[in-house]
Design a protein around this motif. Structure first.
Motif, PDB file in Angstrom:
ATOM      1  N   VAL A  67      86.516 -69.817  -2.318  1.00 48.39           N
ATOM      2  CA  VAL A  67      85.266 -70.569  -2.369  1.00 48.39           C
ATOM      3  C   VAL A  67      84.232 -69.729  -3.112  1.00 48.39           C
ATOM      4  O   VAL A  67      83.899 -68.619  -2.691  1.00 48.39           O
ATOM      5  CB  VAL A  67      84.753 -70.895  -0.953  1.00 48.39           C
ATOM      6  N   ALA A  68      83.728 -70.270  -4.215  1.00 44.85           N
ATOM      7  CA  ALA A  68      82.719 -69.572  -5.004  1.00 44.85           C
ATOM      8  C   ALA A  68      81.323 -69.957  -4.539  1.00 44.85           C
ATOM      9  O   ALA A  68      81.120 -71.017  -3.932  1.00 44.85           O
ATOM     10  CB  ALA A  68      82.876 -69.911  -6.485  1.00 44.85           C
ATOM     11  N   VAL A  69      80.344 -69.080  -4.832  1.00 44.88           N
ATOM     12  CA  VAL A  69      78.950 -69.386  -4.514  1.00 44.88           C
ATOM     13  C   VAL A  69      78.083 -68.981  -5.696  1.00 44.88           C
ATOM     14  O   VAL A  69      78.277 -67.934  -6.305  1.00 44.88           O
ATOM     15  CB  VAL A  69      78.488 -68.683  -3.212  1.00 44.88           C
ATOM     16  N   LEU A  83      82.668 -64.652  -4.759  1.00 46.54           N
ATOM     17  CA  LEU A  83      83.435 -65.473  -3.828  1.00 46.54           C
ATOM     18  C   LEU A  83      82.858 -65.318  -2.422  1.00 46.54           C
ATOM     19  O   LEU A  83      82.888 -64.221  -1.854  1.00 46.54           O
ATOM     20  CB  LEU A  83      84.911 -65.081  -3.843  1.00 46.54           C
ATOM     21  N   ALA A  84      82.334 -66.407  -1.892  1.00 44.31           N
ATOM     22  CA  ALA A  84      81.815 -66.369  -0.525  1.00 44.31           C
ATOM     23  C   ALA A  84      82.951 -66.253   0.478  1.00 44.31           C
ATOM     24  O   ALA A  84      82.813 -65.623   1.530  1.00 44.31           O
ATOM     25  CB  ALA A  84      81.005 -67.636  -0.247  1.00 44.31           C
ATOM     26  N   LEU A  85      84.087 -66.874   0.142  1.00 46.12           N
ATOM     27  CA  LEU A  85      85.283 -66.820   0.983  1.00 46.12           C
ATOM     28  C   LEU A  85      86.500 -66.750   0.062  1.00 46.12           C
ATOM     29  O   LEU A  85      87.003 -67.774  -0.397  1.00 46.12           O
ATOM     30  CB  LEU A  85      85.367 -68.046   1.901  1.00 46.12           C
ATOM     31  N   PRO A  86      86.988 -65.551  -0.255  1.00 44.32           N
ATOM     32  CA  PRO A  86      88.159 -65.427  -1.127  1.00 44.32           C
ATOM     33  C   PRO A  86      89.397 -66.010  -0.473  1.00 44.32           C
ATOM     34  O   PRO A  86      89.444 -66.181   0.756  1.00 44.32           O
ATOM     35  CB  PRO A  86      88.287 -63.916  -1.336  1.00 44.32           C
ATOM     36  N   VAL A 139      75.346 -65.524   0.571  1.00 43.50           N
ATOM     37  CA  VAL A 139      76.374 -65.325  -0.450  1.00 43.50           C
ATOM     38  C   VAL A 139      77.662 -64.751   0.128  1.00 43.50           C
ATOM     39  O   VAL A 139      78.632 -64.519  -0.592  1.00 43.50           O
ATOM     40  CB  VAL A 139      75.862 -64.407  -1.582  1.00 43.50           C
ATOM     41  N   GLY A 140      77.678 -64.505   1.436  1.00 47.82           N
ATOM     42  CA  GLY A 140      78.861 -63.965   2.068  1.00 47.82           C
ATOM     43  C   GLY A 140      78.867 -62.451   2.068  1.00 47.82           C
ATOM     44  O   GLY A 140      77.851 -61.821   1.759  1.00 47.82           O
ATOM     45  N   PRO A 141      79.998 -61.845   2.438  1.00 47.82           N
ATOM     46  CA  PRO A 141      81.270 -62.516   2.689  1.00 47.82           C
ATOM     47  C   PRO A 141      81.288 -63.258   4.025  1.00 47.82           C
ATOM     48  O   PRO A 141      80.694 -62.799   5.002  1.00 47.82           O
ATOM     49  CB  PRO A 141      82.269 -61.353   2.707  1.00 47.82           C
ATOM     50  N   PHE A 142      81.978 -64.414   4.038  1.00 47.90           N
ATOM     51  CA  PHE A 142      82.137 -65.190   5.253  1.00 47.90           C
ATOM     52  C   PHE A 142      83.384 -64.715   5.994  1.00 47.90           C
ATOM     53  O   PHE A 142      84.427 -64.450   5.392  1.00 47.90           O
ATOM     54  CB  PHE A 142      82.257 -66.686   4.924  1.00 47.90           C
ATOM     55  N   HIS A 143      83.247 -64.613   7.315  1.00 45.80           N
ATOM     56  CA  HIS A 143      84.360 -64.205   8.177  1.00 45.80           C
ATOM     57  C   HIS A 143      84.993 -65.448   8.786  1.00 45.80           C
ATOM     58  O   HIS A 143      84.321 -66.251   9.443  1.00 45.80           O
ATOM     59  CB  HIS A 143      83.874 -63.268   9.282  1.00 45.80           C
TER      60      HIS A 143
END
Length: 346
Positions: A67-69, A83-86, A139-143
């Motif tokens: 997921v890109a941001v 990538l907010a969530l690779p 912008v993440g990173p999201f866990h």
């Protein structure tokens, strides 16, 4: 170079190195000149900055990137934040030959967390679950927190249900998030193997359904057996509006919108808002989000859609079109090769 700048100035697309107009269906480069990769996406406005989250299809279909941001202050010029969530941020089942689709993000003022929901699936589209990830930064990173199906409800399961809805709950596919004026959040998604849309209120943390899950109180079936997907909800003057598409895979189809006084319904279908050439295919696109247009007008919005290119998904384009909600809940979507903010002052 001088000739190129002259052409861009004449087209109204360049001002001191920046875009000044929307060009639906055209290649949309980021501030580094690379095509934006944020398909099936949504927008979050936080502290004066817009964040655009979407599927990165640089490597084609399936979740091969993540997921890109992107960030922007004017909705026209977007900086890639990464990538907010690779892809490696989700379980292996949803990488490479699996999917992580239609990511949407809300900011929770109480927990001060950014919460992402997405549709996760394996290649046969049998897992059909909601994934949830959380971050301290936009912008993440999201866990990654986990995945599940929010609602269990016996709608009359088929005898041989390949998606195991009796045990796991109704399937979770095309989805969106909505934050209401009272701070409550909701997930809209295609369920019952895409036959029926669900609206589900989220818990205080926005990380799951509000418990206990009670039909008519915390969730509801809407557009029952209408086979709608691509949900894009918004609110105007106390009423709820919902764009959606039919279920025809990558092939574009006729859009529809519905209106409700209560987010759980009943919803009244108003029909196709698109008018003019190619209206029958929503201008060869599919709804993904509706964004309030910046400015003083409260009735002005932007319809966000994807023009999918199944043969080369990384070259799928974005169709953003302006519209206003007219008296009587009337909405008309009209094609424009190019438009800017002046359209809302006409």
């Amino acid at each position: 170079m001088r000739i190129l700048i002259s052409v861009l100035l004449a087209a109204g697309l360049w001002a001191q190195g920046q875009r000044t107009a929307f060009e639906p269906g055209a290649v949309w480069p980021d501030t580094d000149g690379k095509p934006i990769q944020a398909h099936g996406g949504g927008i979050l406005l936080h502290q004066g900055v817009y964040y655009w989250y979407g599927e990165d299809k640089t490597l084609g279909n399936f979740n091969r990137t993540g997921v890109a941001v992107y960030s922007s202050k004017d909705l026209l010029n977007w900086k890639r934040e990464g990538l907010a969530l690779p892809k490696d941020g989700v379980p292996e089942l949803f990488r490479e030959s699996g999917v992580c689709e239609r990511p949407k993000v809300l900011y929770n003022k109480r927990t001060k967390k950014f919460v992402m929901w997405m549709h996760l699936d394996d290649q046969p589209y049998a897992v059909a679950s909601a994934g949830v990830a959380v971050s301290d930064r936009a912008v993440g990173p999201f866990h990654f927190e986990g995945y599940s199906r929010p609602v269990k409800f016996d709608f009359g399961y088929p005898e041989k249900d390949r998606t195991n809805q009796k045990e796991l709950g109704g399937t979770y596919r095309d989805m969106n998030l909505f934050l209401d004026d009272d701070g409550r959040a909701y997930a809209f998604y295609s369920s019952e193997d895409n036959w029926t849309m669900y609206v589900v209120r989220l818990n205080a943390e926005f990380t799951g359904p509000e418990l206990p899950v009670v039909q008519g109180k915390t969730w509801q079936r809407i557009m029952v057996k209408d086979q709608r997907e691509g949900p894009a909800p918004f609110k105007y003057k106390g009423k709820y509006y919902l764009f959606s598409s039919a279920c025809t895979g990558w092939k574009p189809n006729r859009a529809s919108y519905a209106v409700a006084e209560n987010i759980l319904g009943p919803w009244t279908v108003k029909g196709d808002p698109s008018v003019g050439p190619e209206a029958e295919t929503t201008f060869r696109s599919q709804s993904t989000y509706v964004l309030p247009a910046p400015g003083k007008r409260k009735d002005a919005f932007i319809f966000m859609a994807d023009r999918w290119n199944p043969e080369k998904l990384q070259d799928s384009r974005y169709v953003w079109l302006p519209f206003v909600v007219q008296p009587g809940d009337k909405i008309e979507l009209k094609w424009a090769d190019r438009w800017d903010w002046s359209v809302f002052s006409k």
